[in-house]
Design an enzyme around this catalytic site. Structure first.
Site, short mmCIF file in Angstrom:
data_model
loop_
_atom_site.label_atom_id
_atom_site.label_comp_id
_atom_site.label_asym_id
_atom_site.label_seq_id
_atom_site.Cartn_x
_atom_site.Cartn_y
_atom_site.Cartn_z
N SER A 49 0.83 -1.21 0.00
CA SER A 49 0.00 0.00 0.00
C SER A 49 0.86 1.25 0.00
CB SER A 49 -0.89 0.02 1.24
OG SER A 49 -1.65 -1.14 1.32
N GLY A 50 1.89 1.28 0.86
CA GLY A 50 2.73 2.47 0.99
C GLY A 50 3.64 2.66 -0.22
N CYS A 200 -3.91 -3.44 11.49
CA CYS A 200 -5.36 -3.38 11.67
C CYS A 200 -5.81 -4.10 12.93
CB CYS A 200 -6.12 -3.92 10.46
SG CYS A 200 -7.85 -3.44 10.58
N LYS A 345 -1.63 0.64 12.81
CA LYS A 345 -1.06 0.37 11.49
C LYS A 345 -2.17 -0.04 10.53
CE LYS A 345 3.38 -1.15 13.46
NZ LYS A 345 4.18 0.02 13.10
N THR A 346 -2.53 0.87 9.62
CA THR A 346 -3.61 0.58 8.66
C THR A 346 -3.29 1.20 7.29
OG1 THR A 346 -4.84 2.62 9.11
CG2 THR A 346 -5.37 0.72 10.50
N CYS A 380 -10.27 2.48 11.21
CA CYS A 380 -10.55 1.05 11.26
C CYS A 380 -12.05 0.83 11.10
CB CYS A 380 -10.06 0.50 12.60
SG CYS A 380 -10.11 -1.27 12.65
C1 LIG Z 1 -6.96 -9.03 7.62
C2 LIG Z 1 -6.55 -7.59 7.46
C3 LIG Z 1 -7.50 -6.60 7.54
C4 LIG Z 1 -7.15 -5.27 7.41
N1 LIG Z 1 -8.12 -4.32 7.45
C5 LIG Z 1 -7.81 -3.03 7.23
C6 LIG Z 1 -8.84 -2.05 7.15
O1 LIG Z 1 -10.03 -2.35 7.26
N2 LIG Z 1 -8.48 -0.76 6.94
C7 LIG Z 1 -7.17 -0.41 6.77
O2 LIG Z 1 -6.91 0.77 6.54
N3 LIG Z 1 -6.17 -1.32 6.86
C8 LIG Z 1 -6.46 -2.62 7.07
N4 LIG Z 1 -5.45 -3.57 7.11
C9 LIG Z 1 -4.04 -3.15 7.21
C10 LIG Z 1 -3.40 -2.75 5.89
O3 LIG Z 1 -3.55 -3.76 4.93
C11 LIG Z 1 -1.91 -2.47 6.15
O4 LIG Z 1 -1.78 -1.59 7.23
C12 LIG Z 1 -1.28 -1.85 4.90
O5 LIG Z 1 -1.31 -2.77 3.84
C13 LIG Z 1 0.16 -1.42 5.21
O6 LIG Z 1 0.81 -1.01 4.05
P1 LIG Z 1 2.41 -1.18 3.92
O7 LIG Z 1 2.79 -0.67 2.59
O8 LIG Z 1 3.05 -0.66 5.12
O9 LIG Z 1 2.61 -2.77 3.98
P2 LIG Z 1 2.12 -3.85 2.94
O10 LIG Z 1 0.92 -3.37 2.19
O11 LIG Z 1 1.99 -5.12 3.71
O12 LIG Z 1 3.30 -3.96 1.88
C14 LIG Z 1 4.61 -4.31 2.21
C15 LIG Z 1 5.30 -4.77 0.95
O13 LIG Z 1 6.71 -4.88 1.19
C16 LIG Z 1 7.19 -6.04 0.54
N5 LIG Z 1 8.42 -6.47 1.20
C17 LIG Z 1 8.57 -7.06 2.42
N6 LIG Z 1 9.87 -7.30 2.66
C18 LIG Z 1 10.56 -6.86 1.57
C19 LIG Z 1 11.95 -6.84 1.23
N7 LIG Z 1 12.89 -7.35 2.04
N8 LIG Z 1 12.30 -6.31 0.03
C20 LIG Z 1 11.35 -5.79 -0.81
N9 LIG Z 1 10.04 -5.79 -0.52
C21 LIG Z 1 9.65 -6.31 0.66
C22 LIG Z 1 6.05 -7.04 0.67
O14 LIG Z 1 6.13 -8.05 -0.32
C23 LIG Z 1 4.83 -6.15 0.50
O15 LIG Z 1 4.40 -6.08 -0.85
C24 LIG Z 1 -5.79 -4.92 7.20
C25 LIG Z 1 -4.82 -5.93 7.09
C26 LIG Z 1 -5.20 -7.25 7.21
C27 LIG Z 1 -4.15 -8.33 7.06
#
Ligand SMILES: Cc1cc2nc3c(=O)[nH]c(=O)nc-3n(C[C@H](O)[C@H](O)[C@H](O)COP(=O)(O)OP(=O)(O)OC[C@H]3O[C@@H](n4cnc5c(N)ncnc54)[C@H](O)[C@@H]3O)c2cc1C
Length: 452
Positions: A49-50, A200, A345-346, A380
Site C-alpha cells: 500500500s505504501g 489493523c 497500522k492501517t 478502522c
Molecule cells: C486481515 C486484514 C484486515 C485489514 N483491514 C484493514 C482495514 O479495514 N483498513 C485499513 O486501513 N487497513 C487494514 N489492514 C491493514 C493494511 O492492509 C496495512 O496496514 C497496509 O497494507 C500497510 O501497508 P504497507 O505498505 O506498510 O505494507 P504492505 O501493504 O503489507 O506492503 C509491504 C510490501 O513490502 C514487501 N516487502 C517485504 N519485505 C521486503 C523486502 N525485504 N524487500 C522488498 N520488498 C519487501 C512485501 O512483499 C509487500 O508487498 C488490514 C490488514 C489485514 C491483514
C-alpha cells in the site's frame, strides 16, 4: 472461472515455480555505473500500500526511470478486503491485482527482495551470495510492512493443515475461515489477538462478529460458544469505540477474555493453549471447533538487524512521527507498517502519511526542510457482521478524527457499504494512483454540519 481468477491462479503457480529463481521485473534499469551497480534518484523498498502509492506520486513529478521499486511479489493484495473474504462476502481473487498493473509504468520494478540497507554508502543490497547486487540511491523510502510470525506459536503453522484452524491475515489461510464456518457443527469458536503490535487491530474482532452472524443465519449459533481471547487489556484502544463494541459483545452473548495470549495449538486434540498475561506461567487449555488466529507480528530482519542505525529499539524504522523522515539518516523516509509511528497500522494511515511524505521529501530534494506534519490519522472500519460497521477514525492522541457529521461510534449500514464497496474503489482507483491522501478534505467540508 473469471478472467481475473484465471490470471491470479496463473500468477500464483508461476511465482511458486520461480521462487528460487532470481529475476528482475519486466522493466529495464535506467542507469548502470561502471562498477556494475545501478543508481536511481529514488529507491522505494516494498510495493504494498505504501510503496505503490508513494511511487505513483513521485512518478508524476520525477523524470522517467528515476525511480526503482524493489518488490519480490507478483501479486499486490488489498489486505483490508480479507475480512470480507473470510466471511464469504468477497473472493480472494477480488482482493488481488498483478503487481505489474499497479506499479506506475515509468518506474523500474526490481523484482527481488532487499537483503540489506547501507545508508553510509546510500545503497540497498538485493539477492544473496554470488547473486548479490547493490542499488544506489539519492533518496530512500522504506515501505516493507510488518512481518507475520505464525511460527512463534507452537504447533503453527502446521495446524493450518487441519480443519477449523484459519486466519484472515494471510492469503494462504484466509479461505479456510469461510470453510471453518461452513463446517462448524458444535463447540467453541475461538478468536485471538496476539501480544505484539499488529496491522489493523480491529480485524481480529471483525471476523468474530461476522462469524456470530454467519452462525445465527445458518441456525448453528445455539450450538456455539464464541470466545474472544485478547492479549490487550481493553477491547479496543479508543474508548469512544470500545464502549460501542462492548455493547455489541454483550448483546450477542460473546465471551471476552482480556490479557490472554495464544502460545500453542495442539491440532490433533483441537486444543488452544493461552497464557494469562497477568499471571505469567499460568496457562489455560481451550478446546475449539473453530480457531481464528491473528499471528504475532514484528519488524522484518531487514530493518531489525540493520547495523547502520535504521531501526529503533523495537526494530521498526526510526522516523520523526510528524515528518516521516528518518531521525539519523535525513535522505531516508519510511511509510506504513514498518515505521515506528505510534498509531494503529492501517492502509488508511498509509493514505494520510502519503501526502505528508510526498511533500516533505519533495521539499528535502529541493534543499528545504520537511515541514508538513502527520497527525497520526488512522481508521478502522469495525465490521460487526454482514450489514453493519462502526467506522473508527482517530489520531495519535486516540482522539476521534471523524469524517462524517454523524456519530460514527454507532453501528451503521451506510458505513458497511462504504467499507465493502466504496473503499476498495478508492484504493485501486485513487490511492494506488497517488491521488488519495485520506479523507481530510471531506472532514473539513462536513465539519460545519457536525454536532458536538
Ligand atoms: C486481515 C486484514 C484486515 C485489514 N483491514 C484493514 C482495514 O479495514 N483498513 C485499513 O486501513 N487497513 C487494514 N489492514 C491493514 C493494511 O492492509 C496495512 O496496514 C497496509 O497494507 C500497510 O501497508 P504497507 O505498505 O506498510 O505494507 P504492505 O501493504 O503489507 O506492503 C509491504 C510490501 O513490502 C514487501 N516487502 C517485504 N519485505 C521486503 C523486502 N525485504 N524487500 C522488498 N520488498 C519487501 C512485501 O512483499 C509487500 O508487498 C488490514 C490488514 C489485514 C491483514
Amino acid at each position: 472461472m473469471s478472467y481475473r481468477k484465471l490470471l491470479l491462479s496463473d500468477i500464483h503457480s508461476l511465482s511458486r515455480r520461480s521462487e528460487s529463481v532470481w529475476t528482475w521485473g519486466t522493466r529495464k534499469f535506467s542507469s548502470t555505473r561502471s562498477n556494475g551497480n545501478r543508481h536511481y534518484k529514488l529507491v522505494i523498498i516494498g510495493g504494498g500500500s505504501g510503496g505503490c502509492s508513494i511511487s505513483a506520486k513521485f512518478a508524476k513529478t520525477m523524470g522517467s526511470k528515476s525511480i526503482a521499486v524493489i518488490e519480490p511479489s507478483d501479486v499486490h493484495y488489498y489486505q483490508p478486503m480479507w475480512t470480507l473474504v473470510g466471511g464469504g462476502m468477497k473472493s480472494l481473487a477480488d482482493s488481488g491485482r498483478p503487481m505489474s498493473s499497479v506499479l506506475p509504468s515509468n518506474i523500474d520494478w526490481v523484482k527481488d527482495k532487499a537483503t540489506e540497507i547501507k545508508p553510509s554508502k546510500q545503497t540497498v543490497v538485493i539477492g544473496t551470495g554470488s547473486s548479490k547486487q547493490e542499488i544506489q540511491y539519492d533518496y530512500l523510502v522504506i515501505a516493507v510492512g510488518i512481518q507475520l510470525q505464525y511460527e512463534k506459536i507452537k504447533g503453527l503453522p502446521e495446524a493450518f493443515n487441519s480443519a477449523g484452524v484459519c486466519s484472515n491475515y494471510s492469503s494462504l489461510y484466509v479461505n479456510k475461515t469461510l470453510q471453518a464456518l461452513k463446517d462448524f457443527k458444535k463447540g467453541n469458536a475461538v478468536f485471538t489477538f496476539p501480544n505484539t503490535p499488529v496491522k489493523c487491530a480491529g480485524a481480529p474482532q471483525k471476523i468474530l462478529y461476522i462469524a456470530d452472524q454467519y452462525l445465527r443465519k445458518n441456525g448453528k449459533r445455539d450450538n456455539a460458544k464464541l470466545i474472544y481471547n485478547t492479549s490487550l487489556g481493553v477491547l479496543f484502544g479508543v474508548k469512544h469505540y470500545a464502549d460501542s463494541l462492548w455493547n455489541v459483545v454483550k448483546s450477542r452473548d460473546i465471551s471476552v477474555n482480556l490479557r490472554r495470549n495464544l502460545v500453542e495449538v495442539i491440532a490433533k486434540d483441537k486444543a488452544a493453549i493461552f497464557e494469562d498475561l497477568d499471571n505469567p506461567g499460568k496457562f489455560e487449555t481451550v478446546p475449539y471447533e473453530m480457531l481464528h488466529v491473528t499471528p504475532p507480528m514484528g519488524a522484518y530482519d531487514l530493518i531489525k538487524s540493520n547495523s547502520e542505525d535504521i531501526p529503533d529499539a523495537a526494530g521498526f524504522v526510526d522516523v520523526n512521527k510528524g515528518t516521516l523522515q528518518h531521525v539519523r539518516h535525513p535522505n531516508v523516509f519510511a511509510i506504513g507498517d514498518c515505521a515506528n509511528l505510534p498509531t494503529a497500522k492501517t492502509a488508511a494511515a498509509v493514505a494520510a502519511e502519503n501526502g505528508v511524505l510526498f511533500r516533505n521529501l519533495t521539499n528535502f530534494m529541493n534543499g528545504k526542510e520537511p515541514e508538513f506534519i502527520y497527525d497520526g490519522y488512522t481508521s478502522c472500519p469495525l465490521v460487526t457482521g454482514y450489514e453493519k460497521c462502526i467506522l473508527a477514525e482517530f489520531d495519535y492522541n486516540g482522539q476521534p478524527l471523524e469524517t462524517f457529521p454523524i456519530d460514527q461510534s454507532k453501528e451503521r449500514r451506510s458505513m458497511f457499504l462504504m467499507k465493502k464497496d466504496v473503499m476498495p474503489e478508492i484504493y485501486w482507483k485513487l490511492m494506488l494512483k497517488g491521488n488519495w491522501n485520506g479523507p481530510g478534505t471531506f472532514r473539513k467540508l462536513f465539519a460545519p454540519f457536525k454536532k458536538t
